[in-house]
Design a protein around this motif. Structure first.
Motif, mmCIF file in Angstrom:
data_model
loop_
_atom_site.group_PDB
_atom_site.id
_atom_site.type_symbol
_atom_site.label_atom_id
_atom_site.label_comp_id
_atom_site.label_asym_id
_atom_site.label_seq_id
_atom_site.Cartn_x
_atom_site.Cartn_y
_atom_site.Cartn_z
ATOM 1 N N ARG A 56 0.823 -1.212 0.000
ATOM 2 C CA ARG A 56 0.000 0.000 0.000
ATOM 3 C C ARG A 56 0.851 1.254 0.000
ATOM 4 O O ARG A 56 0.476 2.260 -0.608
ATOM 5 C CB ARG A 56 -0.944 0.004 1.215
ATOM 6 C CG ARG A 56 -1.939 1.152 1.220
ATOM 7 C CD ARG A 56 -3.011 0.952 2.272
ATOM 8 N NE ARG A 56 -2.466 1.020 3.607
ATOM 9 C CZ ARG A 56 -2.426 2.135 4.328
ATOM 10 N NH1 ARG A 56 -2.885 3.267 3.829
ATOM 11 N NH2 ARG A 56 -1.935 2.115 5.547
ATOM 12 N N ARG A 57 1.981 1.211 0.681
ATOM 13 C CA ARG A 57 2.858 2.383 0.736
ATOM 14 C C ARG A 57 3.724 2.512 -0.510
ATOM 15 O O ARG A 57 4.128 3.617 -0.871
ATOM 16 C CB ARG A 57 3.738 2.309 1.976
ATOM 17 C CG ARG A 57 2.954 2.350 3.272
ATOM 18 C CD ARG A 57 3.870 2.421 4.475
ATOM 19 N NE ARG A 57 3.130 2.522 5.717
ATOM 20 C CZ ARG A 57 3.673 2.644 6.911
ATOM 21 N NH1 ARG A 57 4.994 2.673 7.032
ATOM 22 N NH2 ARG A 57 2.920 2.720 7.991
ATOM 23 N N ALA A 58 4.063 1.397 -1.143
ATOM 24 C CA ALA A 58 4.903 1.430 -2.350
ATOM 25 C C ALA A 58 4.248 0.565 -3.417
ATOM 26 O O ALA A 58 4.710 -0.551 -3.703
ATOM 27 C CB ALA A 58 6.311 0.946 -2.033
ATOM 28 N N PRO A 59 3.145 1.023 -4.029
ATOM 29 C CA PRO A 59 2.400 0.177 -4.969
ATOM 30 C C PRO A 59 3.135 -0.127 -6.262
ATOM 31 O O PRO A 59 2.694 -1.012 -7.003
ATOM 32 C CB PRO A 59 1.138 1.007 -5.240
ATOM 33 C CG PRO A 59 1.516 2.417 -4.937
ATOM 34 C CD PRO A 59 2.519 2.339 -3.837
ATOM 35 N N LEU A 60 4.231 0.572 -6.559
ATOM 36 C CA LEU A 60 5.024 0.241 -7.737
ATOM 37 C C LEU A 60 6.253 -0.586 -7.365
ATOM 38 O O LEU A 60 6.509 -1.640 -7.953
ATOM 39 C CB LEU A 60 5.462 1.518 -8.463
ATOM 40 C CG LEU A 60 6.440 1.329 -9.633
ATOM 41 C CD1 LEU A 60 5.828 0.426 -10.699
ATOM 42 C CD2 LEU A 60 6.840 2.669 -10.231
ATOM 43 N N LEU A 61 7.021 -0.152 -6.368
ATOM 44 C CA LEU A 61 8.268 -0.819 -6.023
ATOM 45 C C LEU A 61 8.031 -2.187 -5.394
ATOM 46 O O LEU A 61 8.766 -3.148 -5.707
ATOM 47 C CB LEU A 61 9.080 0.074 -5.076
ATOM 48 C CG LEU A 61 9.570 1.403 -5.671
ATOM 49 C CD1 LEU A 61 10.336 2.197 -4.622
ATOM 50 C CD2 LEU A 61 10.430 1.156 -6.902
ATOM 51 N N ALA A 62 7.055 -2.312 -4.501
ATOM 52 C CA ALA A 62 6.843 -3.584 -3.808
ATOM 53 C C ALA A 62 6.435 -4.703 -4.774
ATOM 54 O O ALA A 62 7.071 -5.775 -4.778
ATOM 55 C CB ALA A 62 5.799 -3.407 -2.706
ATOM 56 N N PRO A 63 5.410 -4.530 -5.629
ATOM 57 C CA PRO A 63 5.092 -5.606 -6.584
ATOM 58 C C PRO A 63 6.218 -5.857 -7.586
ATOM 59 O O PRO A 63 6.468 -7.015 -7.975
ATOM 60 C CB PRO A 63 3.836 -5.084 -7.291
ATOM 61 C CG PRO A 63 3.251 -4.090 -6.353
ATOM 62 C CD PRO A 63 4.413 -3.454 -5.683
ATOM 63 N N ALA A 64 6.908 -4.796 -8.028
ATOM 64 C CA ALA A 64 8.009 -4.985 -8.976
ATOM 65 C C ALA A 64 9.150 -5.783 -8.341
ATOM 66 O O ALA A 64 9.731 -6.680 -8.979
ATOM 67 C CB ALA A 64 8.521 -3.625 -9.454
ATOM 68 N N ALA A 65 9.483 -5.489 -7.082
ATOM 69 C CA ALA A 65 10.544 -6.234 -6.411
ATOM 70 C C ALA A 65 10.162 -7.699 -6.243
ATOM 71 O O ALA A 65 10.997 -8.607 -6.428
ATOM 72 C CB ALA A 65 10.839 -5.598 -5.054
ATOM 73 N N ALA A 66 8.904 -7.967 -5.896
ATOM 74 C CA ALA A 66 8.464 -9.347 -5.698
ATOM 75 C C ALA A 66 8.531 -10.141 -7.001
ATOM 76 O O ALA A 66 9.065 -11.267 -7.043
ATOM 77 C CB ALA A 66 7.046 -9.361 -5.129
ATOM 78 N N THR A 67 8.005 -9.594 -8.076
ATOM 79 C CA THR A 67 8.015 -10.325 -9.352
ATOM 80 C C THR A 67 9.418 -10.408 -9.936
ATOM 81 O O THR A 67 9.752 -11.387 -10.617
ATOM 82 C CB THR A 67 7.064 -9.645 -10.342
ATOM 83 O OG1 THR A 67 7.349 -8.235 -10.392
ATOM 84 C CG2 THR A 67 5.621 -9.842 -9.942
ATOM 85 N N ALA A 68 10.270 -9.416 -9.684
ATOM 86 C CA ALA A 68 11.649 -9.487 -10.160
ATOM 87 C C ALA A 68 12.401 -10.629 -9.467
ATOM 88 O O ALA A 68 13.165 -11.383 -10.114
ATOM 89 C CB ALA A 68 12.357 -8.158 -9.917
ATOM 90 N N ALA A 69 12.207 -10.773 -8.164
ATOM 91 C CA ALA A 69 12.851 -11.886 -7.452
ATOM 92 C C ALA A 69 12.321 -13.227 -7.951
ATOM 93 O O ALA A 69 13.081 -14.195 -8.095
ATOM 94 C CB ALA A 69 12.602 -11.737 -5.953
ATOM 95 N N TRP A 70 11.007 -13.269 -8.244
ATOM 96 C CA TRP A 70 10.453 -14.527 -8.775
ATOM 97 C C TRP A 70 11.014 -14.832 -10.162
ATOM 98 O O TRP A 70 11.283 -15.985 -10.496
ATOM 99 C CB TRP A 70 8.933 -14.389 -8.815
ATOM 100 C CG TRP A 70 8.218 -15.656 -9.187
ATOM 101 C CD1 TRP A 70 8.241 -16.834 -8.515
ATOM 102 C CD2 TRP A 70 7.370 -15.875 -10.323
ATOM 103 N NE1 TRP A 70 7.462 -17.765 -9.123
ATOM 104 C CE2 TRP A 70 6.903 -17.198 -10.253
ATOM 105 C CE3 TRP A 70 6.944 -15.064 -11.379
ATOM 106 C CZ2 TRP A 70 6.047 -17.741 -11.214
ATOM 107 C CZ3 TRP A 70 6.093 -15.601 -12.326
ATOM 108 C CH2 TRP A 70 5.646 -16.928 -12.243
#
Length: 410
Positions: A56-70
């Protein structure tokens, strides 16, 4: 639990639970086919699930970091046979990117980044191939669409709530303005009543003393003084009746509030006070009580102004009901002669007309006031009203003019 607390629990608790589930799944037998899991592999899976705690606080960085690690997992380690990790990458990450972005443009960018990374994971995973990569991308895109719809609905709901709050605040402010206007009007009338009665009694006392002083020596002068006493007392009584009529409110009386059916009685009182008035009024049956009271008060205020500022002038009151509005038209001609007491009466400062405007504004009406070509004055009020509740209203109230042609102003 409030909506914000439930949202916070959803944002934080679900990624934490998936993080723990991914670690448990990683250490189950046969979690990886090629080699047993390592600490580095466990940390990589934490990098897939843990960033979504901040979605919620980082709606761009948080999902991007998660999918990048995956997407990087197939390049570094054998892909683990877990359920929590793809659920975060294919479900929670695109949903968060679409849901929590502040603007539509940012949501589109965040969703595009997540979908690109999902597609790359399919390209670098040898076991998946292009078909599974496309399927993963389509699934993540469908979840992102759900997030965008959810985001739009939430935005519209917040907008509707804000609009409702603004309307409620505006209604409260209108009521406060109405109450302040009523209090100010009553205070003004009370001051004028004090001045009118004080002036009239002063004249009566002075003239009575003069009459008593010359009663024996000069009866003619005493008679003139008594005539002046009668004139001053009658004028003060007339104005006191008009002003005290305005001071009466619905909470002061035991009966129902005044309305259009009471206009003939009001006109009769004003006529008996020395003001020649004619009345021509349509029936206003079926109107809400607020409209009826406002029409009565507008006529009452206009008649009071005419009596004060144009004594002796003829006044015509016309009330017309149309399909969409009620029109109250009060016109007075020029006074036949200057006011008997000249500048004795205190100035109202225009508060009488301000009271008319304030009463009309509460109902969304419009007021036009101004002098006429013949030296008189006109007060025209238009009040929008809903359609009548029933057809076949009774006949209109009509009072024939009591003077010859041309007496009522045009």
């Amino acid at each position: 639990m409030t909506g914000s607390a439930a949202r916070w629990r959803w944002d934080v608790v679900l990624p934490v639970v998936l993080t723990l589930a991914a670690q448990v799944e990683l250490h189950l037998p046969h979690s990886t086919d090629a080699a047993p899991p390592t600490a580095a592999h466990a940390l990589l899976l934490v990098a897939v699930t843990a960033p979504l705690v901040l979605q919620r606080r980082a709606p761009l960085l948080a999902p991007a970091a998660a999918t990048a690690a995956w997407a990087a997992e197939p390049l570094l380690f054998p892909v683990a046979n877990t359920f929590a990790v793809p659920l975060c990458a294919l479900g929670l990450a695109p949903l968060a990117a679409a849901r929590w972005s502040r603007t539509t443009a940012r949501a589109a960018v965040a969703v595009a980044v997540v979908l690109v990374l999902v597609a790359l994971q399919g390209l670098v995973h040898e076991a998946y191939g292009s078909g599974d990569g496309v399927a993963n991308t389509v699934f993540a895109g469908a979840v992102a669409v759900l997030g965008l719809v959810w985001r739009r609905n939430a935005t519209e709901r917040r907008r509707a709530e804000a609009l409702a709050a603004e309307r409620a605040a505006a209604a409260d402010e209108a009521r406060e303005r109405g109450l302040r206007a009523v209090e100010a009007e009553r205070a003004r009338i009370a001051r004028e009543l004090h001045d009118v009665v004080g002036h009239g009694l002063s004249v009566v006392v002075l003239q009575a003393r003069g009459a008593r002083a010359v009663l024996a020596a000069d009866p003619a002068r005493a008679r003139e003084a008594l005539d002046e006493v009668e004139r001053a007392a009658s004028g003060a009584l007339r104005e006191m009746r008009l002003l005290t009529g305005l001071l009466r409110t619905t909470d002061d009386a035991a009966g129902p509030p005044p309305g259009p059916p009471d206009l003939p009685a009001l006109v009769g009182d004003v006529r008996r006070a020395g003001v020649p008035v004619t009345l021509d009024a349509d029936p206003l049956d079926g109107l809400p009580p607020g409209f009826a009271v406002t029409c009565y008060r507008v006529v009452q205020e206009a008649l009071t102004n005419a009596a004060r500022h144009a004594p002796g002038a003829r006044v015509a009151v016309v009330v017309r009901r149309g399909e969409r509005e009620v029109v109250v038209d009060v016109r007075n001609g020029a006074p036949p002669e200057p006011a008997p007491r000249g500048g004795d009466l205190p100035s109202t400062g225009g508060r009488g007309l301000a009271g008319v405007r304030e009463r009309a504004a509460v109902l969304g009406g419009h007021v036009l006031t101004g002098p006429r070509e013949d030296g008189g004055f006109r007060v025209l009020v238009r009040l929008p009203v809903p359609p009548p509740a029933a057809e076949g209203v009774p006949g209109a109230v009509r009072e024939p003019a009591r003077a010859a042609a041309g007496e009522a102003p045009a």
